[in-house]
Design an enzyme around this catalytic site. Structure first.
Site, short mmCIF file in Angstrom:
data_model
loop_
_atom_site.label_atom_id
_atom_site.label_comp_id
_atom_site.label_asym_id
_atom_site.label_seq_id
_atom_site.Cartn_x
_atom_site.Cartn_y
_atom_site.Cartn_z
N ASP A 102 -33.17 -69.16 -80.20
CA ASP A 102 -32.18 -70.17 -79.83
C ASP A 102 -31.23 -70.45 -80.99
OD1 ASP A 102 -33.34 -70.42 -77.33
OD2 ASP A 102 -34.67 -72.05 -77.95
N TYR A 139 -44.66 -68.86 -85.45
CA TYR A 139 -43.57 -69.84 -85.62
C TYR A 139 -44.07 -71.02 -86.44
CZ TYR A 139 -41.29 -67.50 -81.63
OH TYR A 139 -40.72 -66.60 -80.77
N ASP A 192 -35.68 -79.74 -76.75
CA ASP A 192 -35.33 -79.63 -78.17
C ASP A 192 -34.16 -80.55 -78.45
OD1 ASP A 192 -33.11 -78.35 -77.14
OD2 ASP A 192 -33.54 -76.39 -78.01
N ARG A 219 -40.78 -74.59 -77.14
CA ARG A 219 -40.28 -75.88 -76.64
C ARG A 219 -41.20 -76.46 -75.57
NH1 ARG A 219 -35.09 -74.82 -74.13
NH2 ARG A 219 -35.57 -72.60 -74.23
#
Length: 335
Positions: A143, A171, A185, A279
């Site tokens: 993203d 992550y 987010d 997310r």
């Protein structure tokens, strides 16, 4: 009129009138000639089929004779049909010695904040025009609000995008408790507020263990998943809501800890399978803690064995490619 021809061990039957087969109303004389032609063609087809059967039998006999040597003719034929792929060469950060490796290459890029994955590929594609490389693609979208490892494949290396994409991911990031957004987010404004002060460190430890293993996860509305040819985020921005079925994902490890400066923020490090939406994970963790949550920071640390510490800084990569471009133009002028 129906025509039935028997020959050897096969039967060929036409269920349509002969006139339909001829595509025009037949005359009596034409029927006689055409039936003769038709019979001749059918006989030829049956002979061809018989020869094909003989070829298959011969191959089977070859297989019987070769099994003692561990040779499978099918595998040989398969290899002959599919040319062997040559693994791409990774462009190591530093001075570029041979830009031609990008004819079949892979570049690890540390994607900066605000850039889309498409932007990065477009920039690299534009910089490589002087090399003749036309195909540039990435192995997994990041993203715009995320940073970290983006694997970019070039030239023939784009055939390996799916191979890289299938590997596990790691992550790190931060989620904010007590606040929820439509996109899960910080891209959207806060649309939900719930109490979060009751969440303790023990709660964080317990919920991290709860989310380990195989899970069914619902992707967020703001995603690139297509429904009826339209991407979900496009429908979401139009105010439409579509219920997506949950998808299987795997969380191999998950660690949560409180920010020392802001107790409302929770840091995390997660190792997960392909297709996991971080997310959605943040949203689900918030719900499991009895509050809301959304991502405020996300960074991809690794894809399989490839780590962001070994990646190019995008600005340095562009500078190196620019130097190679100028050197190529100078060489052409001299010759």
């Amino acid at each position: 009129m129906k025509v039935q021809v028997r020959g050897m061990d096969r039967v060929v039957i036409s269920r349509r009138p002969l006139g339909c087969l001829l595509r025009r109303p037949p005359s009596k004389s034409r029927i006689k000639v055409t039936v003769s032609e038709f019979s001749s063609r059918i006989s030829g087809a049956l002979i061809t089929s018989a020869l094909a059967d003989q070829a298959v039998d011969a191959r089977d006999r070859t297989f019987d004779a070769s099994t003692s040597q561990g040779v499978d003719p099918d595998s040989t034929f398969e290899a002959a049909r599919k040319p062997k792929r040559i693994s791409p060469t990774r462009l190591i950060p530093g001075p570029i010695v041979d830009v031609d490796v990008l004819q079949n290459g892979v570049i690890l890029v540390d994607k900066p904040l605000g850039w889309t994955s498409f932007d990065v590929c477009g920039k690299i594609r534009n910089m490589l025009k002087f090399t003749g490389v036309k195909k540039v693609g990435h192995a997994g979208t990041l993203d715009p609000n995320a940073t970290g490892l983006l694997i970019v494949c070039t030239g023939r290396g784009t055939k390996f995008c799916d191979d890289f994409m299938a590997q596990a991911k790691e992550y790190s990031g931060t989620m904010r408790l007590g606040e929820g957004t439509a996109s899960y987010d910080a891209e959207c404004e806060v649309s939900e507020r719930r109490p979060w002060e009751h969440v303790t460190d023990l709660d964080l430890q317990a919920v991290s263990e709860r989310f380990l293993g195989d899970l069914m996860q619902v992707p967020p509305m703001f995603s690139a998943i297509k429904v009826s040819g339209q991407k979900m985020y496009q429908l979401a921005r139009e105010g439409q809501s579509v219920e997506l079925p949950p998808r299987p994902v795997t969380i191999s490890s998950l660690r949560l800890w409180r920010s020392e400066t802001s107790p409302q923020d929770v840091h995390f490090y997660v190792a997960c399978s392909k297709g996991t939406y971080i997310r959605s994970l943040a949203y689900d963790i918030g719900r499991a803690l009895g509050t809301a949550a959304h991502l405020v920071a996300l960074r991809r640390e690794a894809v399989g064995p490839y780590r962001v510490g070994d990646a190019w800084d995008l600005r340095q990569l562009i500078d190196q490619l620019e130097q190679q471009k100028r050197a190529s133009l100078l060489s052409q002028q001299q010759t």
